[in-house]
Structures are given as C-alpha cells and as structure tokens.
Design an enzyme around this catalytic site. Structure first.
Site, PDB file in Angstrom:
ATOM      1  N   ASP A 140       0.805  -1.212   0.000  1.00  0.00           N
ATOM      2  CA  ASP A 140       0.000   0.000   0.000  1.00  0.00           C
ATOM      3  C   ASP A 140       0.844   1.271   0.000  1.00  0.00           C
ATOM      4  O   ASP A 140       1.855   1.352   0.698  1.00  0.00           O
ATOM      5  CB  ASP A 140      -0.857  -0.045   1.277  1.00  0.00           C
ATOM      6  CG  ASP A 140      -1.767   1.151   1.450  1.00  0.00           C
ATOM      7  OD1 ASP A 140      -2.734   1.250   0.696  1.00  0.00           O
ATOM      8  OD2 ASP A 140      -1.508   1.988   2.330  1.00  0.00           O
ATOM      9  N   GLU A 186       1.272  -0.522  -4.886  1.00  0.00           N
ATOM     10  CA  GLU A 186       0.403   0.622  -5.161  1.00  0.00           C
ATOM     11  C   GLU A 186       1.284   1.858  -5.148  1.00  0.00           C
ATOM     12  O   GLU A 186       1.813   2.240  -4.105  1.00  0.00           O
ATOM     13  CB  GLU A 186      -0.682   0.771  -4.086  1.00  0.00           C
ATOM     14  CG  GLU A 186      -1.582   1.956  -4.380  1.00  0.00           C
ATOM     15  CD  GLU A 186      -2.322   2.492  -3.155  1.00  0.00           C
ATOM     16  OE1 GLU A 186      -3.510   2.778  -3.276  1.00  0.00           O
ATOM     17  OE2 GLU A 186      -1.703   2.656  -2.102  1.00  0.00           O
TER      18      GLU A 186
END
Ligand SMILES: *[C@@H]1O[C@H](CO)[C@@H](O)[C@H](O)[C@H]1NC(C)=O
Ligand SMILES: *[C@@H]1O[C@H](CO)[C@@H](O)[C@H](O)[C@H]1NC(C)=O
Ligand SMILES: *[C@@H]1O[C@H](CO)[C@@H](O)[C@H](O)[C@H]1NC(C)=O
Ligand SMILES: *[C@@H]1O[C@H](CO)[C@@H](O)[C@H](O)[C@H]1NC(C)=O
Ligand SMILES: CC(=O)N[C@H]1CO[C@H](CO)[C@@H](O)[C@@H]1O
Ligand SMILES: [Ca+2]
Ligand SMILES: [Ca+2]
Length: 567
Positions: free
Chosen positions: A240, A304
C-alpha cells in the site's frame, strides 16, 4: 442511451505478418517457453481486489468477513478468477477501515479469527486460488504498541516514528509544526504530542502515525511481518501507498504546485510534494522486501504507487538482475481517462504504448481500471462500456486486474452524508464530502434480488446497499441469456489460451471511434479485438489498417449490450 457493440473475432490459424519494430517484449514473438504454460501464477490469472467489508457477511452483523469470502470461494472458480487480493483484515481501530493497523499479526474480530484466515487460505488453495495480502507499511494505528511506547520515549521504540521538534512557539505559547507538510486527508501532517513534547508525522489520519524507515529497526520489524505472513502461506503482497514511504531528511517546506488550480493551502493538492513523495530511498526498502519473497517459492509482489511520470513508476520494476517488485500497478487507465469522452481508440492505444514502451526488458505488464479508492468503472465511463473495458484489461498482454463487482457492472451508490463512513469524505464536511468519499464504490456486493442484495441478513448493513440491486445482481446476470458476467467468464477462459498468455500485440486500428488490436502466437489461432469507443454508428475497415488480416473470421465473444448485426 445508445449502446455499443464490441466484436471479438478469431481468425482460424491465420498467420499475420509481424510489424513489430520495437524489441520490447510483447512487440515480438516469445520463444522462451517450450512448455507453453506460465511458470508464474501471477502472469496467468486475473487478480481481483476484494473489499472484505462488502463481499459477503457470514454472521449477519452487517459487515462482510473472512468466513464470508471463504463461503464464496466457488464464485471465483465460476468466474475464472485465480487470484484474490483482500483489502486489510488486520486488527485495527477502523479509523480508516483497516488501513490503520494496531497489530500486524492479528485478525480483527470484525473479520473473524486467525483460524478463519487459515481456513480461507486452505479452501482457496484447494481450488487453485491464490490469496494476496494487503501490506500497509506507511504507518500504523496510534493504538499500535510501538506507537504507544514511542510516545513514552521508550528507548527501543522512540525512533520508530517520524518525530520532530516544533519550529518554535507562537505568541500564545502553542507549538508551531516543523514545516508546511499536509496530510492527504487535509490539514497539517504534524500532530503535537503533549506527552513527548514533539510533533509526529502522519501523511494520512492523525490516528495513523508514519513509520520511520530511516531506522533499521523499523525495516527489520516490517521484514519480520512479511516473513510471518509468508510462513502462514499467503501467496504474495500488494503493498500500500509506496509513494509515501520515506521522507526527505531536510524536512524543508514544500512549494506550492504550479497550475494546480487549488488555492486552499490546507489541501494536499495545493503542494508539489518534492520532499514527501517517491523519495529515492523508498526503492531500497521495497527491494529488500522482494528479496525476502525470493527466498520463498512461488510468491508475488505488486505495489500501489502513484506518480505522473512513467519513468518513476518503471523504476519500481527494477531490472533483470535487480528486481524491485513483480510489477507496480499500472494506473494509467485510471489517471489518464477522466470520463467517457476521454475513452477513444487513440487515447487507449497511447496508454497501452506508454506502458509497453517504457517497461524494462523482461518485465510483465498489468492493467487496472478500478479499485477501492476509485469510482466504479461504470460510473466513470458509462454503463455501456463495461464489457468493452473488461475486454481491454483482460485481453491485453499481461495481468488483468478487476475490482469486485465490475464483472456485473456495479455502479456508484448515492450515499448521504449521514451514512458516510469514509474519513476522506467526512473530513470535508456535508458540502464537499462527495468529492473525496470512497463509500460510493465500496457498497456491498450484489448477489441476488433478496433483502440486502443477498449480502447480509442484518437489518442494516455497514453502508447502504445500492438500490439498483433488484435488477443488477449476480443471479439475474447468470440467468440472463446475455450479460456482463457471462462476457466476463468467457473472457477469463479465453485469456488462458496460448495466444493471450504469450502472444504479441499489434494495433490494427486506433482512431477516435475504434481500437482494434491483434493478438497472435505462432501455431495458435490469431484473435482480433475490436472496441467501439464511438458515440455514433461507425463503419471501420479493420483490414485497411496497419496489420494484414485474412478475409474471414468467426466471432467468439461480443458484448452483452448493443446491437447484434450478424456474426
Ligand atoms: C516442461 O515440463 C515438464 C513437465 O512438467 C518438465 O519436466 C520440463 O522440465 C519442462 N521443460 C522446461 C524446458 O521447462
Ligand atoms: C497559536 O497556535 C494555536 C494552535 O495552533 C492557535 O489556536 C492560536 O490561534 C495561535 N495564536 C496566534 C496568536 O497565532
Ligand atoms: C540494475 O539495477 C541495479 C540497481 O539499481 C543497477 O546497479 C544495475 O546497473 C542495473 N543493471 C542493468 C543491466 O541496468
Ligand atoms: C458504436 O457505439 C455507438 C454508440 O452507442 C453506436 O451508435 C454504434 O452503432 C456502435 N457501432 C457499432 C459498429 O457497433
Ligand atoms: C494511495 C493511498 O493513499 N493509499 C492508501 C494509503 O493509506 C491510506 C491510509 O491508511 C489509505 O486510505 C489509502 O487507501
Ligand atoms: Ca460479519
Ligand atoms: Ca512515510
């Protein structure tokens, strides 16, 4: 609204002259796979992003859970989805719905127990479905033991987070933050700790203090977290918010961005984030994680990461000798297409080229249309484009990534401010929450036309179910003679064919109205994919384009909407 037709044509055993001019992978034929089966599972399958709160509620409390996902394992088999990535299910005070983690080694009771998680892994693996774990390294919850001890200046933990002295004190004696950095959720990124008499950095919520990756102890702790989950048997990680990992040591003020159009300096978009985004040290940390994965068999890592500059993104692939990840997510279909009118054959081709032409040698592409942070594909581009866009991401060379519900063309729900759950929306207040709230795309999965769309037996679900569930649901689409889900399943099967797994891509036509590309692989059937992006009736001569095509062909898949003029 008028509908679109998308032909999908197979030419029986036609060999097409290769026009490949570039030496890049996928521009030319591959001869490196004698057995013609992908060695790496993440190259073969479709990766589906599952938002656990909204997938299936097994115990009737209105919130989706791990057992619910396990119960639906056959759904993935039926769809042809071979990899699922679950948004975080770890212990969390849920200020940011699981992206604020208070224990990296425990499942949150809302989602179930560690045993539930292990059972889910077992069940999925028995059905050849891989499970990808959402790894959130940029921060912890302020309830994490490390942070609590860090606030207390515990010698082991005091440098686990990014702490700074105030720049000074104002006339009323209040501490002034060390610099002008702002949080992605608005206002200063610095929060004062009365106890420690210092500010800590939080790029997200106040309750999400940033970890200090300049501290080798932190790097080691997080490496151990990765090993913990690999030992449990997860098949890989989606990491993330990589862009926020490390900050510049100067801690200098960030300049205002040129031409942002934003005049409010409490907003993230006002600044040019030269000291807080994508710092060079980040890559070193990420490469370290990939090295750990390499010491296990058959694992996968994707990142990401957002940046406008394709060159910055490409660095996160690494190179053949020094991999950084298996692939960074390709968000250019998201970032470069803001609405229906941007979807033209020309634009789509340029986005495909952007990735393939910049990708390092020997690497593998991927295509993303949506996720838990973006409005539904149907709502951004029009419900009629759903099949076409699913065709695009699933039939281009590389891994196709879907967000749950896109296979049936779910649309954003209208959520009132009172019902809003996402802090990104709540922080902007009742007049502006719709600009940033991510709730509309996070509504419960629409399984059937019963109460709560068959998602839950609760009297109230954690966010409302989209009202259109009575007609738009999995059951109805499975029963219909033509539907989005049927197209999706056909695409999932087709993409396992050698031509799509290993073949080249060449563009036959790319105009404002049409994108047509050819996938071919020696000894296997050649396929032509034609995507209609026009608003009007259009005639296109695919044989008059850049690729020589044979005279006859058979339609193997076409969109469920639109007119059906012959075969
Ligand atoms: C092809 O597959 C067979 C059976 O799995 C295996 O023994 C062989 O080593 C493979 N060949 C190559 C070149 O990968
Ligand atoms: C000093 O800072 C505090 C806290 O940010 C603020 O409430 C107050 O208005 C400031 N006082 C002056 C004189 O700027
Ligand atoms: C691969 O990346 C490493 C680390 O950045 C670098 O040292 C090396 O020169 C690169 N190799 C090639 C062939 O580009
Ligand atoms: C392409 O889509 C437009 C807009 O819906 C439609 O009018 C047209 O008939 C379609 N063209 C083809 C060849 O399907
Ligand atoms: C790009 C981004 O912001 N990703 C995630 C990073 O962490 C925050 C806070 O936990 C999440 O809300 C984001 O989705
Ligand atoms: Ca539940
Ligand atoms: Ca950080």
């Amino acid at each position: 609204m008028k509908s679109y037709v998308f032909f999908f044509v197979i030419f029986s055993y036609a060999i097409i002259n290769s026009q490949a001019s570039s030496l890049r992978l996928f521009r030319e034929r591959r001869a490196d796979d004698p057995n013609e089966t992908q060695k790496e599972f993440w190259k073969r399958g479709i990766l589906m992003d599952i938002y656990p709160r909204s997938f299936y509620d097994s115990d009737g409390d209105g919130i989706g859970d791990i057992k619910g996902i396990t119960e639906k394992s056959d759904y993935f088999v039926d769809l042809g989805v071979e990899m699922i990535w679950l948004n975080p299910v770890l212990k969390s005070p849920m200020k940011d719905f699981g992206y604020d983690i208070s224990d990296f080694r425990a499942i949150d009771p809302i989602f179930g127990t560690m045993e539930d998680y292990e059972n889910m892994l077992k069940e999925m693996h028995s059905k050849n479905i891989k499970v990808i774990f959402d790894f959130v390294p940029n921060h912890t919850s302020d309830q994490h033991e490390w942070f609590i001890k860090s606030v207390q200046n515990d010698p082991k933990y005091k440098d686990y987070y990014v702490w700074k002295d105030p720049k000074g004190y104002n006339s009323t004696g209040a501490p002034i933050p060390p610099n002008n950095w702002v949080s992605i959720f608005r206002f200063s990124a610095w929060e004062w700790s009365e106890e420690r008499k210092q500010f800590y950095l939080h790029k997200f919520l106040i309750e999400q203090p940033d970890l200090n990756y300049r501290n080798p102890e932190v790097v080691k702790e997080m490496n151990d977290v990765i090993r913990f989950w690999l030992d449990k048997g997860v098949d890989g990680f989606r990491v993330d918010a990589i862009q926020n990992l490390v900050e510049d040591v100067s801690f200098a003020d960030e300049p205002a961005a040129a031409n942002s159009g934003i005049t409010d300096p409490t907003l993230e978009g006002y600044y040019n984030h030269i000291y807080t985004l994508n710092q060079p040290e980040t890559i070193v940390v990420v490469r370290g994680w990939h090295e750990i994965l390499e010491s296990y068999k058959d694992r996968f890592m994707t990142l990401e990461i957002y940046d406008e500059d394709v060159k910055v993104i490409m660095k996160f692939y690494g190179n053949e000798t020094n991999p950084v990840s298996d692939f960074p997510f390709n968000f250019f279909f998201i970032n470069k297409l803001s609405g229906r009118s941007d979807v033209t054959g020309t634009r789509l081709k340029s986005i495909v080229d952007l990735w393939l032409d910049n990708m390092p040698k020997g690497k593998w592409p991927n295509w993303v249309l949506g996720n838990h942070d973006r409005n539904r594909v149907s709502s951004r581009f029009g419900t009629d484009l759903i099949d076409a866009l699913n065709m695009l991401v699933l039939l281009l060379p590389g891994t196709g990534v879907s967000y749950y519900g896109e296979e049936i063309g779910m649309v954003d729900a209208v959520i009132s401010f009172e019902d809003t759950q996402d802090p990104a929306g709540i922080n902007l207040g009742p007049d502006h929450y719709t600009e940033t709230s991510r709730d509309p795309e996070r509504t419960p999965m629409q399984w059937d036309d019963t109460e709560n769309a068959g998602f839950s037996t609760a009297s109230k679900t954690w966010i409302p179910v989209n009202e259109n569930y009575r007609t738009l649901n999995v059951k109805a689409q499975n029963e219909a003679s033509q539907s989005h889900i049927k197209v999706y399943k056909d695409l999932a099967k087709l993409r396992l064919k050698k031509t799509f797994q290993f073949g080249t891509i060449e563009f036959a036509v790319a105009t404002d109205e049409v994108l047509a590309f050819v996938r071919s692989y020696e000894g296997s059937p050649t396929y032509l994919v034609v995507i209609n992006t026009s608003a009007e009736d259009t005639t296109v001569d695919v044989q008059n384009g850049d690729v020589k095509l044979p005279d006859s062909a058979t339609v193997v898949i076409r969109s469920s909407t639109g007119y059906q003029r012959g075969n």
